[in-house]
Structures are given as structure tokens and as C-alpha cells.
Design a protein around this motif. Structure first.
Motif, PDB file in Angstrom:
ATOM      1  N   ILE A 159       0.831  -1.201   0.000  1.00 26.24           N
ATOM      2  CA  ILE A 159       0.000   0.000   0.000  1.00 26.24           C
ATOM      3  C   ILE A 159       0.872   1.260   0.000  1.00 26.24           C
ATOM      4  O   ILE A 159       1.634   1.476   0.938  1.00 26.24           O
ATOM      5  CB  ILE A 159      -0.918   0.017   1.241  1.00 26.24           C
ATOM      6  N   PRO A 160       0.752   2.089  -1.046  1.00 23.76           N
ATOM      7  CA  PRO A 160       1.458   3.377  -1.027  1.00 23.76           C
ATOM      8  C   PRO A 160       0.608   4.435  -0.335  1.00 23.76           C
ATOM      9  O   PRO A 160      -0.615   4.478  -0.501  1.00 23.76           O
ATOM     10  CB  PRO A 160       1.633   3.697  -2.513  1.00 23.76           C
ATOM     11  N   ASN A 161       1.235   5.257   0.461  1.00 20.86           N
ATOM     12  CA  ASN A 161       0.565   6.351   1.169  1.00 20.86           C
ATOM     13  C   ASN A 161       1.399   7.607   1.064  1.00 20.86           C
ATOM     14  O   ASN A 161       2.630   7.532   1.018  1.00 20.86           O
ATOM     15  CB  ASN A 161       0.405   6.018   2.662  1.00 20.86           C
ATOM     16  N   GLY A 162       0.730   8.753   1.095  1.00 22.65           N
ATOM     17  CA  GLY A 162       1.441  10.011   1.159  1.00 22.65           C
ATOM     18  C   GLY A 162       2.244  10.076   2.449  1.00 22.65           C
ATOM     19  O   GLY A 162       1.794   9.591   3.490  1.00 22.65           O
ATOM     20  N   LEU A 163       3.419  10.627   2.369  1.00 22.00           N
ATOM     21  CA  LEU A 163       4.283  10.749   3.550  1.00 22.00           C
ATOM     22  C   LEU A 163       4.357  12.197   4.021  1.00 22.00           C
ATOM     23  O   LEU A 163       4.084  12.497   5.171  1.00 22.00           O
ATOM     24  CB  LEU A 163       5.685  10.217   3.239  1.00 22.00           C
ATOM     25  N   ALA A 164       4.745  13.096   3.113  1.00 23.62           N
ATOM     26  CA  ALA A 164       4.922  14.505   3.490  1.00 23.62           C
ATOM     27  C   ALA A 164       5.197  15.319   2.241  1.00 23.62           C
ATOM     28  O   ALA A 164       5.453  14.776   1.167  1.00 23.62           O
ATOM     29  CB  ALA A 164       6.105  14.643   4.451  1.00 23.62           C
ATOM     30  N   THR A 165       5.151  16.615   2.402  1.00 20.84           N
ATOM     31  CA  THR A 165       5.668  17.556   1.416  1.00 20.84           C
ATOM     32  C   THR A 165       6.674  18.415   2.161  1.00 20.84           C
ATOM     33  O   THR A 165       6.365  18.947   3.227  1.00 20.84           O
ATOM     34  CB  THR A 165       4.562  18.421   0.800  1.00 20.84           C
ATOM     35  N   VAL A 166       7.889  18.478   1.620  1.00 18.57           N
ATOM     36  CA  VAL A 166       8.947  19.231   2.287  1.00 18.57           C
ATOM     37  C   VAL A 166       9.521  20.257   1.327  1.00 18.57           C
ATOM     38  O   VAL A 166       9.430  20.106   0.103  1.00 18.57           O
ATOM     39  CB  VAL A 166      10.081  18.300   2.798  1.00 18.57           C
ATOM     40  N   ALA A 167      10.110  21.287   1.899  1.00 16.89           N
ATOM     41  CA  ALA A 167      10.841  22.248   1.072  1.00 16.89           C
ATOM     42  C   ALA A 167      11.983  21.485   0.400  1.00 16.89           C
ATOM     43  O   ALA A 167      12.685  20.710   1.053  1.00 16.89           O
ATOM     44  CB  ALA A 167      11.377  23.381   1.930  1.00 16.89           C
ATOM     45  N   THR A 168      12.149  21.680  -0.883  1.00  8.63           N
ATOM     46  CA  THR A 168      13.169  20.933  -1.619  1.00  8.63           C
ATOM     47  C   THR A 168      14.556  21.132  -1.023  1.00  8.63           C
ATOM     48  O   THR A 168      15.352  20.188  -0.980  1.00  8.63           O
ATOM     49  CB  THR A 168      13.129  21.316  -3.111  1.00  8.63           C
ATOM     50  N   CYS A 169      14.825  22.311  -0.508  1.00 11.95           N
ATOM     51  CA  CYS A 169      16.145  22.551   0.098  1.00 11.95           C
ATOM     52  C   CYS A 169      16.368  21.680   1.337  1.00 11.95           C
ATOM     53  O   CYS A 169      17.505  21.465   1.741  1.00 11.95           O
ATOM     54  CB  CYS A 169      16.331  24.024   0.416  1.00 11.95           C
ATOM     55  N   ASP A 170      15.292  21.149   1.921  1.00 13.00           N
ATOM     56  CA  ASP A 170      15.397  20.295   3.108  1.00 13.00           C
ATOM     57  C   ASP A 170      15.235  18.806   2.797  1.00 13.00           C
ATOM     58  O   ASP A 170      15.211  17.980   3.716  1.00 13.00           O
ATOM     59  CB  ASP A 170      14.322  20.688   4.142  1.00 13.00           C
ATOM     60  N   LEU A 171      15.105  18.466   1.531  1.00 14.49           N
ATOM     61  CA  LEU A 171      14.782  17.087   1.145  1.00 14.49           C
ATOM     62  C   LEU A 171      15.824  16.080   1.624  1.00 14.49           C
ATOM     63  O   LEU A 171      15.480  15.058   2.225  1.00 14.49           O
ATOM     64  CB  LEU A 171      14.608  16.984  -0.369  1.00 14.49           C
ATOM     65  N   MET A 172      17.085  16.329   1.359  1.00 16.16           N
ATOM     66  CA  MET A 172      18.128  15.369   1.727  1.00 16.16           C
ATOM     67  C   MET A 172      18.132  15.156   3.240  1.00 16.16           C
ATOM     68  O   MET A 172      18.173  14.015   3.717  1.00 16.16           O
ATOM     69  CB  MET A 172      19.496  15.837   1.237  1.00 16.16           C
TER      70      MET A 172
END
Length: 138
Positions: A25-38
Motif C-alpha cells: 500500500i502506497p501512502n502520502g508521507l509529506a511535502t517538504v521544502a526541496t532545500c530540506d529534502l536530503m
């Protein structure tokens, strides 16, 4: 088994989705600022067992690379240096934003909620992950 994480990489924001440990089952996890992705992903890996990352490969409707592809490739290169033990795959992300908006409408979300770009990014990442799982027969 371990989880699979998918990424809908954007210039400003990045949507993330994840499977359950059985990869059903795939689920949404989060949306983050791209600069904070790593930083976000490395922190997530400290808490969860992840076997693979899937990143949306941005293409135009005609199949040609989109302008965001260079940024995605730069992130993939950075990821491979930081965590070579966790493979990262590309998966065609054409039309995921359109499908995300359609899912929001079909889900009965009001117009104001459908304008939430962070939610669209997270749903798009979930659609990428669904497509990836289907393509692998998972």
C-alpha cells in the motif's frame, strides 16, 4: 521487507510517498521544502527501513525531458554519493499532477483544498509510487 519511498521533486517543494513494509500500500508521507529534502530523507532512514527510492522523471507530454530534469538528476547524483547503499530509480511522472487533481475532485475535496499545492505534490508522489509498484508487479 523494507519500504519504498517515492519523490515528486519540485523546484520549491517535494512530495513524498511511502509503501508499508510489505510494499503493498502506497501512502502520502509529506511535502517538504526541496532545500530540506536530503536532510528529511536521511532522518527518515534513521527511523525506517527503506530498500529503494523512486524519483519521478519529469518529461513533457511528447516524451522530451522537462526543464526540471536537470535538478532531478543533480539530486539523484547527490543521493548516490550520500547513500550508495540505497538504490534510486527513475519513473515517468507525466500527468501525475493532472491525476492528483482528478483524485482530489473524485475524493470530494472542496476547491480551496484542491488549491493546496503541497497536497497535490504528496498525492503526485503517491501516484508515482502506485505506477512503480504496478510496473514491477508488486
Amino acid at each position: 521487507m523494507a519500504r519504498i519511498v517515492s519523490i515528486d521533486y519540485g523546484k520549491k517543494r517535494t512530495g513524498l510517498a511511502v509503501t508499508d513494509p510489505l510494499q503493498i500500500i502506497p501512502n502520502g508521507l509529506a511535502t517538504v521544502a526541496t532545500c530540506d529534502l536530503m536532510k528529511f530523507l536521511l532522518s527518515y532512514l534513521e527511523r525506517e527501513n527503506v530498500e529503494r527510492i523512486v524519483v519521478g522523471e519529469p518529461k513533457q507530454p511528447n516524451g522530451q525531458p522537462s526543464e526540471n530534469l536537470a535538478r532531478v538528476r543533480a539530486f539523484v547524483s547527490q543521493w548516490k554519493k550520500a547513500r550508495p547503499d540505497i538504490p534510486i530509480d527513475y519513473f515517468d511522472e507525466r500527468f501525475t499532477s493532472v491525476l492528483a487533481h482528478r483524485a482530489m475532485i473524485d475524493g470530494g475535496l472542496k476547491k480551496k483544498a484542491r488549491q493546496n499545492k503541497a497536497l497535490v505534490d504528496e498525492i503526485s508522489a503517491t501516484i508515482i509510487l502506485e505506477g512503480y509498484l504496478r510496473s514491477k508487479g508488486l
